[in-house]
Design a protein around this motif. Structure first.
Motif, PDB file in Angstrom:
ATOM      1  N   CYS A 117       1.107  -1.417  -0.094  1.00  0.00           N
ATOM      2  CA  CYS A 117       0.293  -0.115  -0.012  1.00  0.00           C
ATOM      3  C   CYS A 117       0.854   1.260   0.131  1.00  0.00           C
ATOM      4  CB  CYS A 117      -0.923  -0.158   1.334  1.00  0.00           C
ATOM      5  SG  CYS A 117      -2.215  -1.397   1.098  1.00  0.00           S
ATOM      6  N   LEU A 118       1.915   1.119   0.691  1.00  0.00           N
ATOM      7  CA  LEU A 118       3.015   2.443   0.884  1.00  0.00           C
ATOM      8  C   LEU A 118       3.441   2.452  -0.797  1.00  0.00           C
ATOM      9  CD1 LEU A 118       4.429   4.459   2.402  1.00  0.00           C
ATOM     10  CD2 LEU A 118       6.302   2.837   2.769  1.00  0.00           C
ATOM     11  N   ARG A 119       3.884   1.488  -1.577  1.00  0.00           N
ATOM     12  CA  ARG A 119       4.290   1.598  -2.892  1.00  0.00           C
ATOM     13  C   ARG A 119       3.148   2.088  -3.705  1.00  0.00           C
ATOM     14  NH1 ARG A 119       4.973  -3.593  -3.636  1.00  0.00           N
ATOM     15  NH2 ARG A 119       7.029  -3.295  -2.606  1.00  0.00           N
ATOM     16  N   ARG A 120       1.967   1.861  -3.646  1.00  0.00           N
ATOM     17  CA  ARG A 120       0.723   2.303  -4.429  1.00  0.00           C
ATOM     18  C   ARG A 120       0.802   3.748  -3.897  1.00  0.00           C
ATOM     19  NH1 ARG A 120      -4.211  -1.265  -3.771  1.00  0.00           N
ATOM     20  NH2 ARG A 120      -5.153   0.497  -4.882  1.00  0.00           N
ATOM     21  N   GLU A 121       0.822   4.093  -2.850  1.00  0.00           N
ATOM     22  CA  GLU A 121       0.398   5.572  -2.518  1.00  0.00           C
ATOM     23  C   GLU A 121       1.175   6.530  -2.890  1.00  0.00           C
ATOM     24  OE1 GLU A 121      -1.589   8.790  -0.483  1.00  0.00           O
ATOM     25  OE2 GLU A 121      -2.252   6.873  -1.422  1.00  0.00           O
ATOM     26  N   VAL A 122       2.745   6.126  -2.818  1.00  0.00           N
ATOM     27  CA  VAL A 122       3.850   6.873  -3.264  1.00  0.00           C
ATOM     28  C   VAL A 122       3.579   6.965  -4.895  1.00  0.00           C
ATOM     29  CG1 VAL A 122       6.256   7.099  -3.576  1.00  0.00           C
ATOM     30  CG2 VAL A 122       5.328   6.392  -1.397  1.00  0.00           C
ATOM     31  N   CYS A 123       3.321   5.864  -5.500  1.00  0.00           N
ATOM     32  CA  CYS A 123       3.288   5.950  -6.991  1.00  0.00           C
ATOM     33  C   CYS A 123       2.317   7.007  -7.483  1.00  0.00           C
ATOM     34  CB  CYS A 123       2.693   4.476  -7.431  1.00  0.00           C
ATOM     35  SG  CYS A 123       2.810   4.655  -9.370  1.00  0.00           S
ATOM     36  N   ASN A 124       0.991   6.928  -6.877  1.00  0.00           N
ATOM     37  CA  ASN A 124      -0.183   7.864  -7.194  1.00  0.00           C
ATOM     38  C   ASN A 124       0.193   9.212  -6.888  1.00  0.00           C
ATOM     39  OD1 ASN A 124      -2.112   6.264  -8.157  1.00  0.00           O
ATOM     40  ND2 ASN A 124      -2.615   5.302  -5.914  1.00  0.00           N
ATOM     41  N   ARG A 125       0.730   9.639  -5.803  1.00  0.00           N
ATOM     42  CA  ARG A 125       1.289  10.990  -5.545  1.00  0.00           C
ATOM     43  C   ARG A 125       2.356  11.330  -6.726  1.00  0.00           C
ATOM     44  NH1 ARG A 125       0.051  12.909  -0.510  1.00  0.00           N
ATOM     45  NH2 ARG A 125      -1.272  11.312   1.016  1.00  0.00           N
ATOM     46  N   LEU A 126       3.112  10.591  -7.114  1.00  0.00           N
ATOM     47  CA  LEU A 126       4.020  10.972  -8.261  1.00  0.00           C
ATOM     48  C   LEU A 126       3.379  11.225  -9.325  1.00  0.00           C
ATOM     49  CD1 LEU A 126       7.143   8.761  -7.354  1.00  0.00           C
ATOM     50  CD2 LEU A 126       6.922  11.255  -6.668  1.00  0.00           C
ATOM     51  N   ILE A 127       2.481  10.337  -9.797  1.00  0.00           N
ATOM     52  CA  ILE A 127       1.516  10.494 -10.824  1.00  0.00           C
ATOM     53  C   ILE A 127       0.753  12.068 -10.797  1.00  0.00           C
ATOM     54  CG2 ILE A 127      -0.422   9.678 -12.244  1.00  0.00           C
ATOM     55  CD1 ILE A 127       0.578   6.984 -11.492  1.00  0.00           C
ATOM     56  N   ASN A 128       0.402  12.281  -9.622  1.00  0.00           N
ATOM     57  CA  ASN A 128      -0.435  13.321  -9.455  1.00  0.00           C
ATOM     58  C   ASN A 128       0.162  14.794  -9.636  1.00  0.00           C
ATOM     59  OD1 ASN A 128      -2.800  11.904  -9.161  1.00  0.00           O
ATOM     60  ND2 ASN A 128      -2.612  11.913  -6.570  1.00  0.00           N
ATOM     61  N   ILE A 129       1.676  14.456  -9.527  1.00  0.00           N
ATOM     62  CA  ILE A 129       2.224  15.826  -9.572  1.00  0.00           C
ATOM     63  C   ILE A 129       3.065  15.785 -10.983  1.00  0.00           C
ATOM     64  CG2 ILE A 129       2.548  16.448  -7.235  1.00  0.00           C
ATOM     65  CD1 ILE A 129       5.417  15.162  -7.440  1.00  0.00           C
ATOM     66  N   GLY A 130       2.351  14.894 -11.992  1.00  0.00           N
ATOM     67  CA  GLY A 130       3.006  14.958 -13.144  1.00  0.00           C
ATOM     68  C   GLY A 130       4.069  13.902 -13.521  1.00  0.00           C
ATOM     69  N   TYR A 131       4.513  13.262 -12.956  1.00  0.00           N
ATOM     70  CA  TYR A 131       5.678  12.190 -13.246  1.00  0.00           C
ATOM     71  C   TYR A 131       4.836  11.102 -13.835  1.00  0.00           C
ATOM     72  CZ  TYR A 131       9.147  14.652 -10.722  1.00  0.00           C
ATOM     73  OH  TYR A 131      10.172  15.787 -10.270  1.00  0.00           O
ATOM     74  N   ASP A 132       5.719  10.367 -14.891  1.00  0.00           N
ATOM     75  CA  ASP A 132       5.283   9.109 -15.340  1.00  0.00           C
ATOM     76  C   ASP A 132       5.906   7.911 -14.607  1.00  0.00           C
ATOM     77  OD1 ASP A 132       4.638   7.155 -16.893  1.00  0.00           O
ATOM     78  OD2 ASP A 132       5.948   7.462 -18.727  1.00  0.00           O
ATOM     79  N   CYS A 133       5.099   7.625 -13.540  1.00  0.00           N
ATOM     80  CA  CYS A 133       5.554   6.603 -12.608  1.00  0.00           C
ATOM     81  C   CYS A 133       4.538   5.374 -12.624  1.00  0.00           C
ATOM     82  CB  CYS A 133       5.345   7.346 -11.166  1.00  0.00           C
ATOM     83  SG  CYS A 133       5.956   6.034  -9.818  1.00  0.00           S
TER      84      CYS A 133
END
Length: 300
Positions: free
Chosen positions: A127-143
């Motif tokens: 879940c930590l991995r998913r949350e970090v991924c979503n946050r990076l996507i939300n600020i514009g990164y292709d994660c």
């Protein structure tokens, strides 16, 4: 009594892998080697007059050379490790800072895992991995979440591993840059029965690694070489999951990229704060104060 009894030598290698990851391999690996030379005379084994003219100073000199060689090796590995970690470019630095902020926000906000597992700290690794991924996507990164799988071969067993990856296409060289994010990097190289020199080297690793694939490859080479040296000095067998080829397969092999679905409402474990607007602000404020009547708001 002529001759000596045959000597049976047994070598036991006990290896233990750090638990918690998708590729955890638990258990004990034992190796046995038996030799039977039969009875033979001291002359046939050592030659006549064996031990009479033995130079013990030569043995001490060899041991001293081994100690100096080992010391030089570990000092060199530390220098190589520090030099590789310190080198970074602007893209890596930006993604590293964004990942740091995403982790900090996640730890502060999340009190219950989305999968409802009972975990220390309130959130499991997935879940930590998913949350970090979503946050990076939300600020514009292709994660994306990457899952690597590899088959067994003559040198390594099969396995799989999950990590994060950001693909950056802003380089002027028109070449994509893969930036690997491993949230549990140091633990991937820890060994239960490692030497002090190896543990000292591992302690210099960051807990979270954020860097391009080429930099990660250089670190893997350094760390696997150190693991091999450590096991050799302790007269222990190096587990196949510690080998260079196995570690490369984790992050540098073929993988499947996937984007995680948005997390469910209430993931933070706290009641959602009502959204206020020009029409509801006074009403919400009054409702939160018992005994007061709501203030009428004129709609224009």
């Amino acid at each position: 009594m002529a001759g000596v009894r045959s000597v049976r030598r047994r070598y036991g290698d006990i290896l233990e892998l750090h638990g918690g990851g998708p590729s955890t391999l638990n258990g004990l690996v034992f190796g046995f080697l038996e030799e039977d030379h039969g009875e033979e005379s001291p002359e046939s084994r050592f030659g006549s007059g064996a031990g009479e003219d033995y130079d013990y100073g030569e043995e001490e000199e060899e041991e001293s050379c081994d100690v100096e060689e080992s010391k030089a090796f570990w000092e060199e590995q530390i220098k190589l490790l520090q030099g590789t970690i310190c080198r970074t470019n602007s893209v890596e630095s930006k993604i590293r800072q964004a990942t740091k902020e995403a982790l900090k926000e996640t730890v502060m906000m999340i009190s219950q895992c989305a999968c409802l597992r009972s975990t220390v700290g309130g959130v499991c690794r997935n879940c930590l991995r998913r949350e970090v991924c979503n946050r990076l996507i939300n600020i514009g990164y292709d994660c994306a979440i990457c899952k690597s799988k590899w088959r067994s071969s003559s040198s390594i067993p099969s396995g799989e591993h999950t990590y994060l990856e950001v693909v950056d296409r802003s380089s002027s060289k028109r070449r994509e840059m893969r930036v690997v994010i491993e949230l549990n990097f140091r633990a991937e190289f820890e060994m239960a029965r490692a030497s002090e020199d190896y543990n000292r080297l591992i302690s210099r690793l960051p807990e979270v690694f954020v860097g391009k694939a080429e930099r990660l490859g250089a670190l893997i080479k350094i760390l696997c070489s150190a693991a091999k040296k450590c096991m050799k000095e302790k007269n222990m067998h190096l587990g196949p999951w510690r080998k260079h080829k196995y570690m490369q397969a984790k992050w540098l092999g073929t993988c499947e990229r996937s984007t995680p679905a948005p997390l469910t409402v209430g993931y933070s474990g706290r009641p959602a704060k009502p959204k206020a607007s020009m029409l509801t602000f006074d009403l919400l404020e009054a409702m939160s104060m018992p005994g007061l009547r709501p203030t009428a708001v004129e709609v224009v």
